[in-house]
Design a protein around this motif. Structure first.
Motif, PDB file in Angstrom:
ATOM      1  N   SER A   1       0.856  -1.186   0.000  1.00  0.00           N
ATOM      2  CA  SER A   1       0.000   0.000   0.000  1.00  0.00           C
ATOM      3  C   SER A   1       0.891   1.235   0.000  1.00  0.00           C
ATOM      4  CB  SER A   1      -0.901   0.019   1.236  1.00  0.00           C
ATOM      5  OG  SER A   1      -1.706  -1.140   1.300  1.00  0.00           O
TER       6      SER A   1
ATOM      7  N   SER B   1       2.628   4.651   1.001  1.00  0.00           N
ATOM      8  CA  SER B   1       3.003   5.147   2.319  1.00  0.00           C
ATOM      9  C   SER B   1       3.327   6.634   2.224  1.00  0.00           C
ATOM     10  CB  SER B   1       4.212   4.364   2.860  1.00  0.00           C
ATOM     11  OG  SER B   1       5.329   4.531   2.009  1.00  0.00           O
TER      12      SER B   1
ATOM     13  N   THR C   1      -2.955   3.891  12.463  1.00  0.00           N
ATOM     14  CA  THR C   1      -3.995   4.897  12.258  1.00  0.00           C
ATOM     15  C   THR C   1      -5.060   4.830  13.357  1.00  0.00           C
ATOM     16  OG1 THR C   1      -5.348   3.398  10.926  1.00  0.00           O
ATOM     17  CG2 THR C   1      -3.673   4.711   9.758  1.00  0.00           C
TER      18      THR C   1
ATOM     19  N   GLN D   1      -4.236  -4.459   5.398  1.00  0.00           N
ATOM     20  CA  GLN D   1      -3.965  -3.056   5.089  1.00  0.00           C
ATOM     21  C   GLN D   1      -4.533  -2.646   3.733  1.00  0.00           C
ATOM     22  OE1 GLN D   1      -2.856  -0.353   6.375  1.00  0.00           O
ATOM     23  NE2 GLN D   1      -1.631   0.823   4.934  1.00  0.00           N
TER      24      GLN D   1
ATOM     25  N   ARG E   1      -7.169   0.860   6.019  1.00  0.00           N
ATOM     26  CA  ARG E   1      -5.939   1.618   6.214  1.00  0.00           C
ATOM     27  C   ARG E   1      -5.571   1.635   7.688  1.00  0.00           C
ATOM     28  NH1 ARG E   1      -2.172   3.237   2.347  1.00  0.00           N
ATOM     29  NH2 ARG E   1      -1.052   5.079   3.081  1.00  0.00           N
TER      30      ARG E   1
ATOM     31  N   GLU F   1       0.716   3.804   7.948  1.00  0.00           N
ATOM     32  CA  GLU F   1       1.134   4.723   6.878  1.00  0.00           C
ATOM     33  C   GLU F   1       2.594   4.559   6.461  1.00  0.00           C
ATOM     34  OE1 GLU F   1      -0.979   6.612   5.453  1.00  0.00           O
ATOM     35  OE2 GLU F   1      -2.641   6.847   6.872  1.00  0.00           O
TER      36      GLU F   1
END
Length: 361
Positions: free
Chosen positions: A149, A151, A220, A269, A273, A276
């Motif tokens: 994912s 970042s 998160t 992920q 989310r 990060e």
């Protein structure tokens, strides 16, 4: 500490190395050639008293030509290798050899992307380190690309950053313990001391741990507000640890199938989310609170500044055995731009790049 014997060989001043960088998949499929000229490093020999590598420790994959790659007397070092960071890798390798008493007992296991030209990367290492014990393994980055994912910094999304999660599958089964190192660091102490870190009866890895860091910031609000997720750490006392310097028991990793555990968090992920920051959070989710802490001297980290501006930083208080330019700023880039930070002068002596001035002299 007994220092290794150092011999300067009479060799050509430099070797021309043509390294190819592939464009990202959303760009042109052609390749761009870049030329970097690296000096040959001095050759280092074992000091008296170094353990011998027994002849009965033959690696079955080597056709009998080397014993070090399966030896328990060797210090096994794993690093990723690519054209973009090869200058940093060269400096890291030199620093390891220069500061260990038994440089001939070091076995380097380099992991390169399957899309890279491994023959050119291999030639680069061989030209600067003709007697180095090393192998280059290919990493099928397409297998992990689907799990990555985006970042906070694009450099963190490179599939090769995730190769550390697959070392147990890449490195031969005969290798039971490995020291993983990032390419943006140099050692100023004997790596054998780090490799000998006791892992106890159950721990899978050891790494520098920082319990004063705000651990909640690595995930998160979505993660922390979901009880089924936040309870992941219910029976642990998790702390942030740096995955750029790790001692890993590969046997225990394989037995626990920890690669699958990391991949499961990466798959989540993609749907929700929960973090990060690239490849670090999955490691924290699986291991935080269950690692053996390594003395902070083995990771004077953050010398590259933060992930956004890469501002200059000072050394942390205390002794230093390893200097780590983690963060956005890299010493070679700042030196080339003539905007070095003061501590970049500590990296410069290990830089093997052949400068035009040296070529003219």
């Amino acid at each position: 500490m007994l220092m290794p014997r150092l011999i300067h060989k009479r060799t050509p001043l430099f070797t021309f190395l043509f390294l190819f960088l592939s464009f990202p998949t959303n760009a042109s499929p052609t390749t761009t050639a870049i030329t970097q000229q690296f000096k040959e490093a001095p050759q280092f020999y074992n000091s008296p008293g170094c353990p011998s590598i027994d002849q009965d420790e033959i690696d079955p994959e080597s056709d009998g030509d080397s014993t070090v790659f399966c030896s328990e007397h060797a210090v096994h070092v794993a690093m990723t290798l690519d054209a973009a960071y090869i200058r940093g890798s060269m400096a890291a390798i030199l620093s390891v050899l220069q500061h260990t008493s038994c440089p001939q007992n070091i076995a380097f296991h380099f992991v390169a992307s399957a899309s890279a030209s491994t023959s050119l990367l291999r030639a680069a290492i061989s030209s600067s380190f003709p007697c180095l014990n090393f192998r280059v393994y290919t990493f099928d980055d397409s297998s992990v690309s689907r799990l990555i994912s985006t970042s906070i910094r694009s450099a963190l999304d490179c599939p090769l950053n995730y190769a550390r999660s697959y070392l147990a599958n890449i490195i031969p089964l005969c290798v039971r313990r490995v020291v993983y190192l990032d390419s943006d660091l140099v050692l100023v102490d004997d790596i054998a001391k780090l490799a000998a870190t006791p892992l106890g009866e159950q721990s899978v890895l050891a790494a520098p741990e920082y319990c004063n860091a705000n651990f909640t910031s690595y995930f998160t609000p979505t993660f922390w507000s979901n009880p089924s997720l936040s309870l992941t750490f219910a029976d642990r006392k998790p702390c942030y640890f740096n995955t750029g310097v790790m001692v890993i028991d590969l046997d225990r990793w394989r037995e626990g199938d920890y690669t699958t555990k990391i991949e499961e968090w990466m798959e989540l992920q993609k749907r929700i989310r929960i973090y990060e920051l690239g490849s670090l959070p999955p490691f924290l989710l699986v291991f935080a609170g269950d690692i053996v802490p390594v003395d902070h001297r083995w990771n004077q980290h953050g010398l590259g500044g933060d992930n956004f501006r890469g501002l200059c930083r000072d050394l942390h208080p205390g002794p230093a055995s390893l200097l780590h330019w983690s963060g956005k700023g890299k010493p070679w880039a700042r030196l080339d731009a003539n905007r070095p930070c003061p501590l970049d002068a500590l990296w410069a002596p290990y830089d093997l790049l052949q400068t035009p001035f040296a070529l003219d002299s």
